[in-house]
Design a protein around this motif. Structure first.
Motif, PDB file in Angstrom:
ATOM      1  N   UNK A 177      -7.071  -6.703   6.305  1.00  0.00           N
ATOM      2  CA  UNK A 177      -7.801  -7.548   5.364  1.00  0.00           C
ATOM      3  C   UNK A 177      -6.866  -8.055   4.264  1.00  0.00           C
ATOM      4  N   UNK A 178      -5.985  -7.164   3.806  1.00  0.00           N
ATOM      5  CA  UNK A 178      -5.016  -7.570   2.779  1.00  0.00           C
ATOM      6  C   UNK A 178      -4.155  -8.714   3.280  1.00  0.00           C
ATOM      7  N   UNK A 179      -3.709  -8.629   4.530  1.00  0.00           N
ATOM      8  CA  UNK A 179      -2.877  -9.688   5.099  1.00  0.00           C
ATOM      9  C   UNK A 179      -3.644 -11.006   5.197  1.00  0.00           C
ATOM     10  N   UNK A 180      -4.974 -10.915   5.316  1.00  0.00           N
ATOM     11  CA  UNK A 180      -5.800 -12.117   5.397  1.00  0.00           C
ATOM     12  C   UNK A 180      -6.210 -12.629   4.018  1.00  0.00           C
ATOM     13  N   UNK A 181      -5.689 -11.989   2.971  1.00  0.00           N
ATOM     14  CA  UNK A 181      -6.007 -12.414   1.616  1.00  0.00           C
ATOM     15  C   UNK A 181      -7.290 -11.852   1.066  1.00  0.00           C
ATOM     16  N   UNK A 182      -7.822 -10.811   1.725  1.00  0.00           N
ATOM     17  CA  UNK A 182      -9.069 -10.169   1.279  1.00  0.00           C
ATOM     18  C   UNK A 182      -8.717  -8.791   0.734  1.00  0.00           C
ATOM     19  N   UNK A 183      -8.848  -8.591  -0.568  1.00  0.00           N
ATOM     20  CA  UNK A 183      -8.472  -7.303  -1.152  1.00  0.00           C
ATOM     21  C   UNK A 183      -9.722  -6.459  -1.392  1.00  0.00           C
ATOM     22  N   UNK A 184      -9.824  -5.296  -0.716  1.00  0.00           N
ATOM     23  CA  UNK A 184     -10.984  -4.430  -0.943  1.00  0.00           C
ATOM     24  C   UNK A 184     -11.069  -3.986  -2.400  1.00  0.00           C
ATOM     25  N   UNK A 185     -12.298  -3.843  -2.886  1.00  0.00           N
ATOM     26  CA  UNK A 185     -12.495  -3.363  -4.258  1.00  0.00           C
ATOM     27  C   UNK A 185     -12.183  -1.877  -4.376  1.00  0.00           C
ATOM     28  N   UNK A 186     -12.415  -1.123  -3.277  1.00  0.00           N
ATOM     29  CA  UNK A 186     -12.200   0.326  -3.317  1.00  0.00           C
ATOM     30  C   UNK A 186     -12.077   0.873  -1.911  1.00  0.00           C
ATOM     31  N   UNK A 187     -11.152   1.813  -1.731  1.00  0.00           N
ATOM     32  CA  UNK A 187     -11.108   2.647  -0.533  1.00  0.00           C
ATOM     33  C   UNK A 187     -11.509   4.045  -0.971  1.00  0.00           C
ATOM     34  N   UNK A 188     -12.690   4.469  -0.537  1.00  0.00           N
ATOM     35  CA  UNK A 188     -13.251   5.766  -0.930  1.00  0.00           C
ATOM     36  C   UNK A 188     -13.052   6.757   0.212  1.00  0.00           C
ATOM     37  N   UNK A 189     -12.111   7.673   0.042  1.00  0.00           N
ATOM     38  CA  UNK A 189     -11.743   8.597   1.110  1.00  0.00           C
ATOM     39  C   UNK A 189     -12.537   9.899   0.985  1.00  0.00           C
ATOM     40  N   UNK A 190     -13.151  10.298   2.094  1.00  0.00           N
ATOM     41  CA  UNK A 190     -13.904  11.551   2.077  1.00  0.00           C
ATOM     42  C   UNK A 190     -12.997  12.766   2.233  1.00  0.00           C
ATOM     43  N   UNK A 191     -11.736  12.559   2.657  1.00  0.00           N
ATOM     44  CA  UNK A 191     -10.806  13.681   2.747  1.00  0.00           C
ATOM     45  C   UNK A 191     -10.234  13.970   1.362  1.00  0.00           C
ATOM     46  N   UNK A 192      -9.841  15.228   1.175  1.00  0.00           N
ATOM     47  CA  UNK A 192      -9.292  15.651  -0.108  1.00  0.00           C
ATOM     48  C   UNK A 192      -7.867  16.146   0.012  1.00  0.00           C
ATOM     49  N   UNK A 193      -7.322  16.610  -1.088  1.00  0.00           N
ATOM     50  CA  UNK A 193      -5.933  17.070  -1.112  1.00  0.00           C
ATOM     51  C   UNK A 193      -5.711  18.234  -0.155  1.00  0.00           C
ATOM     52  N   UNK A 194      -6.691  19.154  -0.092  1.00  0.00           N
ATOM     53  CA  UNK A 194      -6.513  20.311   0.787  1.00  0.00           C
ATOM     54  C   UNK A 194      -6.468  19.891   2.259  1.00  0.00           C
ATOM     55  N   UNK A 195      -7.229  18.855   2.626  1.00  0.00           N
ATOM     56  CA  UNK A 195      -7.205  18.372   4.007  1.00  0.00           C
ATOM     57  C   UNK A 195      -5.812  17.886   4.377  1.00  0.00           C
ATOM     58  N   UNK A 196      -5.138  17.227   3.459  1.00  0.00           N
ATOM     59  CA  UNK A 196      -3.785  16.744   3.739  1.00  0.00           C
ATOM     60  C   UNK A 196      -2.826  17.909   3.954  1.00  0.00           C
ATOM     61  N   UNK A 197      -2.934  18.937   3.107  1.00  0.00           N
ATOM     62  CA  UNK A 197      -2.063  20.103   3.240  1.00  0.00           C
ATOM     63  C   UNK A 197      -2.312  20.816   4.561  1.00  0.00           C
ATOM     64  N   UNK A 198      -3.601  20.965   4.921  1.00  0.00           N
ATOM     65  CA  UNK A 198      -3.943  21.646   6.175  1.00  0.00           C
ATOM     66  C   UNK A 198      -3.444  20.858   7.381  1.00  0.00           C
ATOM     67  N   UNK A 199      -3.476  19.533   7.287  1.00  0.00           N
ATOM     68  CA  UNK A 199      -3.046  18.704   8.414  1.00  0.00           C
ATOM     69  C   UNK A 199      -1.552  18.814   8.661  1.00  0.00           C
TER      70      UNK A 199
END
Length: 308
Positions: A177-199
């Motif tokens: 979308x960014x490449x098409x000139x459409x910038x999202x207002x928000x990316x709301x991620x349901x994963x948290x910091x601990x999920x990244x560490x566990x992964x």
């Protein structure tokens, strides 16, 4: 009296896996029938690729946004089209699959059965929708649906766009979308910091290229000024006859944002409807909360145990 088979192998699905399988089998001298519900080969990954390539230069902006991985599929599609011995039948829905290799098909007003000693199920995966308050409002879509509109309809959204969920498709779509000139207002991620560490503990060398690609998406989105929040919960969509706002919890605070399009994605799971219809054994994968067919070491599917 035995009925002669219609082919040596019937393949259900003309995505990357189905096409590659058909090419290999046909090259080995097998008679192959490929049934696919889409109008052209490519599956979800390379959807409408031929059409978009033929529409150049009008589709150049879209092709650039979808990236080189999308255009790279043309070599496979071209080879699939050119390989002798493949009976490709697009626009065909498979509605029945039996353990004896009988396949029920439907195309327009016509319907029937095909039979083969071998059937390859290459029906791919599907998004896993997670219900939440307001999820049926017009203007709430899955990431896969938005990609379908981009690829097959050459449509791009506008207005205030919020992407919510988890998984790489969220970031891939946001970058497209960014490449098409459409910038999202928000990316709301349901994963948290601990999920990244566990992964990180599950990371293997073969996964490094994919990880680096994902980090590239994140970097470009950050540089473009796209706001991201992690660990969000309590997602709700609000509006009357269409979505007007989203509510969610971030860092313990309840916030509400105006929204014209809410794009949600909670990962993908194997499409198992045909496997289930054929009576194949299915195993539960606790790591991603999905069912998948049980296969033998040589790739053949196992049948589910009968009643005792």
């Amino acid at each position: 009296m035995s009925i002669a088979p219609d082919a040596d192998t019937i393949i259900v699905g003309a995505g990357p896996a189905g096409m590659a399988c058909a090419i290999e089998l046909a090259a080995a001298g097998c008679r192959v029938i490929v049934l696919d519900m889409q109008p052209s080969p490519g599956g979800q990954i390379f959807r409408a690729l031929e059409t978009n390539m033929q529409a150049r230069p009008g589709a150049d902006e879209l092709l650039s946004a979808l990236g080189p991985s999308y255009k790279a599929g043309l070599a496979l599609v071209t080879r699939f089209r050119a390989t002798p011995g493949i009976d490709y039948r697009p626009g065909t829905t498979v509605w029945d699959l039996r353990a004896d290799g009988t396949v029920g098909w439907l195309k327009g007003d016509a319907a029937g059965y095909l039979r083969a000693p071998h059937v390859v199920v290459a029906s791919g995966a599907m998004e896993r929708p997670a219900p939440f308050p307001g999820w049926t409002l017009p203007g709430v879509m899955t990431a896969g649906a938005v990609q379908t509109l981009l690829k097959a309809g050459r449509l791009k959204p506008n207005g205030r766009i919020v992407l919510a969920g988890t998984g790489p498709l969220i970031f891939l779509l946001a970058d497209q979308l960014r490449r098409l000139g459409v910038r999202p207002a928000l990316i709301a991620r349901t994963d948290g910091a601990w999920d990244k560490v566990a992964a990180l503990g599950r990371l293997r060398p073969a996964g490094l290229p994919a990880l680096l690609k994902g980090l590239g998406w994140l970097l470009r989105l950050r540089l473009a000024g796209v706001t991201m929040r992690t660990g969000i919960s309590g997602l709700e969509a609000h509006g009357h006859d269409h979505i007007e706002s989203v509510r969610l919890t971030v860092a313990g605070s309840r916030i509400e944002l105006p929204c014209d399009l809410l794009v949600v994605h909670d990962g993908i799971v194997p499409s198992t409807d045909l496997a289930h219809a054929a009576g194949l054994a299915l195993a539960w994968r606790a790591d991603d909360g999905s069912w998948q067919p049980v296969t033998m070491p040589d790739g053949r599917a196992e049948m589910a145990p009968g009643p005792t």
